[in-house]
Scaffold this active site. Structure first.
Site, PDB file in Angstrom:
ATOM      1  N   TYR A 258     -68.680  12.896  14.764  1.00 43.41           N
ATOM      2  CA  TYR A 258     -69.516  13.531  13.735  1.00 43.41           C
ATOM      3  C   TYR A 258     -70.847  13.994  14.344  1.00 43.41           C
ATOM      4  CZ  TYR A 258     -72.986  13.821  10.040  1.00 43.41           C
ATOM      5  OH  TYR A 258     -74.030  14.247   9.243  1.00 43.41           O
TER       6      TYR A 258
ATOM      7  N   LEU B 194     -74.991   2.662   2.041  1.00 38.57           N
ATOM      8  CA  LEU B 194     -75.492   1.382   1.535  1.00 38.57           C
ATOM      9  C   LEU B 194     -75.973   1.453   0.079  1.00 38.57           C
ATOM     10  CD1 LEU B 194     -76.354  -1.552   2.014  1.00 38.57           C
ATOM     11  CD2 LEU B 194     -78.508  -0.681   2.945  1.00 38.57           C
TER      12      LEU B 194
ATOM     13  N   PHE C 230     -74.886  23.669   4.692  1.00 38.13           N
ATOM     14  CA  PHE C 230     -74.624  22.240   4.453  1.00 38.13           C
ATOM     15  C   PHE C 230     -73.146  21.891   4.622  1.00 38.13           C
ATOM     16  CE2 PHE C 230     -78.296  23.376   1.873  1.00 38.13           C
ATOM     17  CZ  PHE C 230     -79.201  22.386   2.213  1.00 38.13           C
TER      18      PHE C 230
HETATM   19  N1  UFG Z   1     -74.265  -1.186   5.280  1.00 35.14           N
HETATM   20  C1  UFG Z   1     -73.894  -2.437   4.839  1.00 35.14           C
HETATM   21  N2  UFG Z   1     -72.969  -2.506   3.853  1.00 35.14           N
HETATM   22  C2  UFG Z   1     -72.370  -1.410   3.311  1.00 35.14           C
HETATM   23  C3  UFG Z   1     -72.762  -0.130   3.777  1.00 35.14           C
HETATM   24  C4  UFG Z   1     -73.715  -0.059   4.770  1.00 35.14           C
HETATM   25  O1  UFG Z   1     -74.397  -3.465   5.309  1.00 35.14           O
HETATM   26  O2  UFG Z   1     -71.507  -1.558   2.439  1.00 35.14           O
HETATM   27  C5  UFG Z   1     -75.287  -1.099   6.337  1.00 35.14           C
HETATM   28  C6  UFG Z   1     -74.820  -0.362   7.578  1.00 35.14           C
HETATM   29  O3  UFG Z   1     -74.135  -1.253   8.430  1.00 35.14           O
HETATM   30  C7  UFG Z   1     -76.144   0.151   8.125  1.00 35.14           C
HETATM   31  C8  UFG Z   1     -76.980   0.428   6.864  1.00 35.14           C
HETATM   32  O4  UFG Z   1     -76.356  -0.326   5.822  1.00 35.14           O
HETATM   33  O5  UFG Z   1     -76.756  -0.831   8.860  1.00 35.14           O
HETATM   34  C9  UFG Z   1     -77.001   1.879   6.458  1.00 35.14           C
HETATM   35  O6  UFG Z   1     -75.657   2.344   6.432  1.00 35.14           O
HETATM   36  P1  UFG Z   1     -75.255   3.744   5.779  1.00 35.14           P
HETATM   37  O7  UFG Z   1     -73.764   3.866   5.941  1.00 35.14           O
HETATM   38  O8  UFG Z   1     -75.819   3.858   4.412  1.00 35.14           O
HETATM   39  O9  UFG Z   1     -76.006   4.795   6.684  1.00 35.14           O
HETATM   40  P2  UFG Z   1     -75.972   5.006   8.266  1.00 35.14           P
HETATM   41  O10 UFG Z   1     -77.317   4.620   8.767  1.00 35.14           O
HETATM   42  O11 UFG Z   1     -74.809   4.383   8.911  1.00 35.14           O
HETATM   43  O12 UFG Z   1     -75.702   6.565   8.326  1.00 35.14           O
HETATM   44  C10 UFG Z   1     -76.732   7.503   8.303  1.00 35.14           C
HETATM   45  C11 UFG Z   1     -76.204   8.787   7.716  1.00 35.14           C
HETATM   46  C12 UFG Z   1     -75.089   9.329   8.568  1.00 35.14           C
HETATM   47  C13 UFG Z   1     -75.572   9.475   9.988  1.00 35.14           C
HETATM   48  C14 UFG Z   1     -76.139   8.162  10.496  1.00 35.14           C
HETATM   49  C15 UFG Z   1     -76.774   8.320  11.846  1.00 35.14           C
HETATM   50  O13 UFG Z   1     -75.738   8.565   6.400  1.00 35.14           O
HETATM   51  O14 UFG Z   1     -74.688  10.587   8.077  1.00 35.14           O
HETATM   52  O15 UFG Z   1     -77.155   7.701   9.613  1.00 35.14           O
HETATM   53  O16 UFG Z   1     -77.156   7.112  12.366  1.00 35.14           O
HETATM   54  F1  UFG Z   1     -74.539   9.814  10.782  1.00 35.14           F
END
Ligand code: UFG
Length: 324
Positions: free
Chosen positions: A138, A190, A70
């Site tokens: 990443y 999120l 991990f």
């Molecule tokens: N989002 C918001 N506000 C926030 C945080 C996130 O609107 O404060 C949105 C993001 O724009 C996205 C969604 O919520 O649309 C999910 O975002 P996250 O950051 O929670 O997760 P991600 O989908 O971006 O990331 C996940 C994994 C990563 C991986 C990625 C691959 O956590 O490790 O998917 O697509 F790289």
């Protein structure tokens, strides 16, 4: 089984380490504690504080059956700004591990891989055969590790399984009442951010993008409870086969939009959730969703927890660990 869990003081690593100890396995955690927490090591597991670059010394101490890997850097935006950290840290660390596993005859590897290897998907649900086209260092570094594992498995007989996670949330609570959950110094995800808003630690949830081609205009993601994820790791140990590298997606196959998550956080916590509608966050695909066909057929695995359960467990954990 005797296992080495690298990164076992982090969020997902500590949950899996706790589930392994519960399952009667002998667990050593190797973690440099750069982002992990020593109090996240489950009772019964041994902590070796150190870098994965020095994993050879640990694997040389005693015979191990399996490594679960991990330890990695995992912040997408940080990887764009500091690609060196991801290439050296994630790929360099994994190569050191693969070499050490070969040198010390450790037969099985379970690798913490990611949906970020797919990049912007051409279609959803994403199957494992979909083209890998990561859009940030990443995802590229994790893909490079997957490719290295494939080569080592074929050439040196390693039995490996890569689990490509989609969006992970929730927490594990042990029978002793201990909790294992998300405590990142830099939080970008999120659900934990929405919970900070619910707790009053943050004024409002920024919604990144409301003009996506989705029913409510916000991005859709495939959320998975961390204990379902842990269960898949335990199952993956059973299917590792010498000389083979299997790659399996882990997601629920069901998607939730950012607005749906915000509504669920408000419903589950009973708190109002002020939101700010913002522009898009660079690099976000509009929809991500896993095909879980291979996980079902290969692992006999199916997620059991819904979004509200993930949020409820993450909320309980966040309330018990305020400010962390
Ligand atoms: N989002 C918001 N506000 C926030 C945080 C996130 O609107 O404060 C949105 C993001 O724009 C996205 C969604 O919520 O649309 C999910 O975002 P996250 O950051 O929670 O997760 P991600 O989908 O971006 O990331 C996940 C994994 C990563 C991986 C990625 C691959 O956590 O490790 O998917 O697509 F790289």
């Amino acid at each position: 089984m005797r296992l080495l869990v690298t990164g076992g003081a982090g969020y997902i690593g500590s949950v899996v380490a706790a589930m392994l100890v519960n399952g009667g396995h002998e667990v050593t955690v190797l973690d440099d504690l750069s982002t992990g927490h020593d109090d996240a090591i489950p009772p019964g597991a041994r902590l070796v504080k150190g870098s994965v670059d020095d994993v050879g010394a640990v694997l040389g101490e005693q015979a191990y059956d399996t490594v679960m890997h991990f330890a990695a850097k995992s912040l997408v935006a940080d990887s764009v700004e500091h690609p060196d950290r991801y290439w050296h840290g994630n790929v360099g660390g994994a190569l050191a591990l693969l070499d050490a596993m070969c040198a010390h005859d450790v037969p099985w590897l379970i690798f913490s891989a990611t949906a970020a290897t797919y990049g912007e998907p051409a279609s959803v649900p994403i199957e494992e055969s979909a083209p890998a086209a990561p859009t940030n260092p990443y995802g590229a570094s994790k893909l490079a590790v997957d490719m290295a594992i494939t080569g080592y498995a074929r050439a040196y007989g390693l039995g490996a399984v890569s689990l490509r996670y989609f969006n992970v949330a929730g927490a594990l609570f042990g029978s002793d009442g201990r909790g294992y959950g998300e405590r990142h110094a830099v939080e970008t995800h999120l659900i934990p951010i929405a919970l900070q808003v619910a707790a009053g630690a943050k004024a409002a949830l920024d919604i990144f993008g409301t003009d996506y081609p989705t029913p409510d205009g916000t991005c859709i993601r495939d959320y998975l409870h961390v204990t379902d994820l842990g269960d898949a790791h335990l199952r993956a140990m059973q299917i590792a086969t010498p000389g083979e590298h299997r790659i399996i997606n882990l997601g629920s196959g069901a998607g939730h939009s950012v607005r749906e998550v915000a509504d669920a956080v408000s419903r589950v916590t009973g708190r109002e959730l002020p939101v700010h509608e913002m522009g898009r966050r660079p690099g976000d695909p509009s929809v991500m969703g896993a095909s879980s066909v291979l996980a079902a057929t290969e692992l006999g695995w199916r997620p059991t927890s819904d979004l509200d359960t993930m949020i409820a467990d993450a909320w309980t954990f966040a309330q018990r660990n305020p400010g962390s």
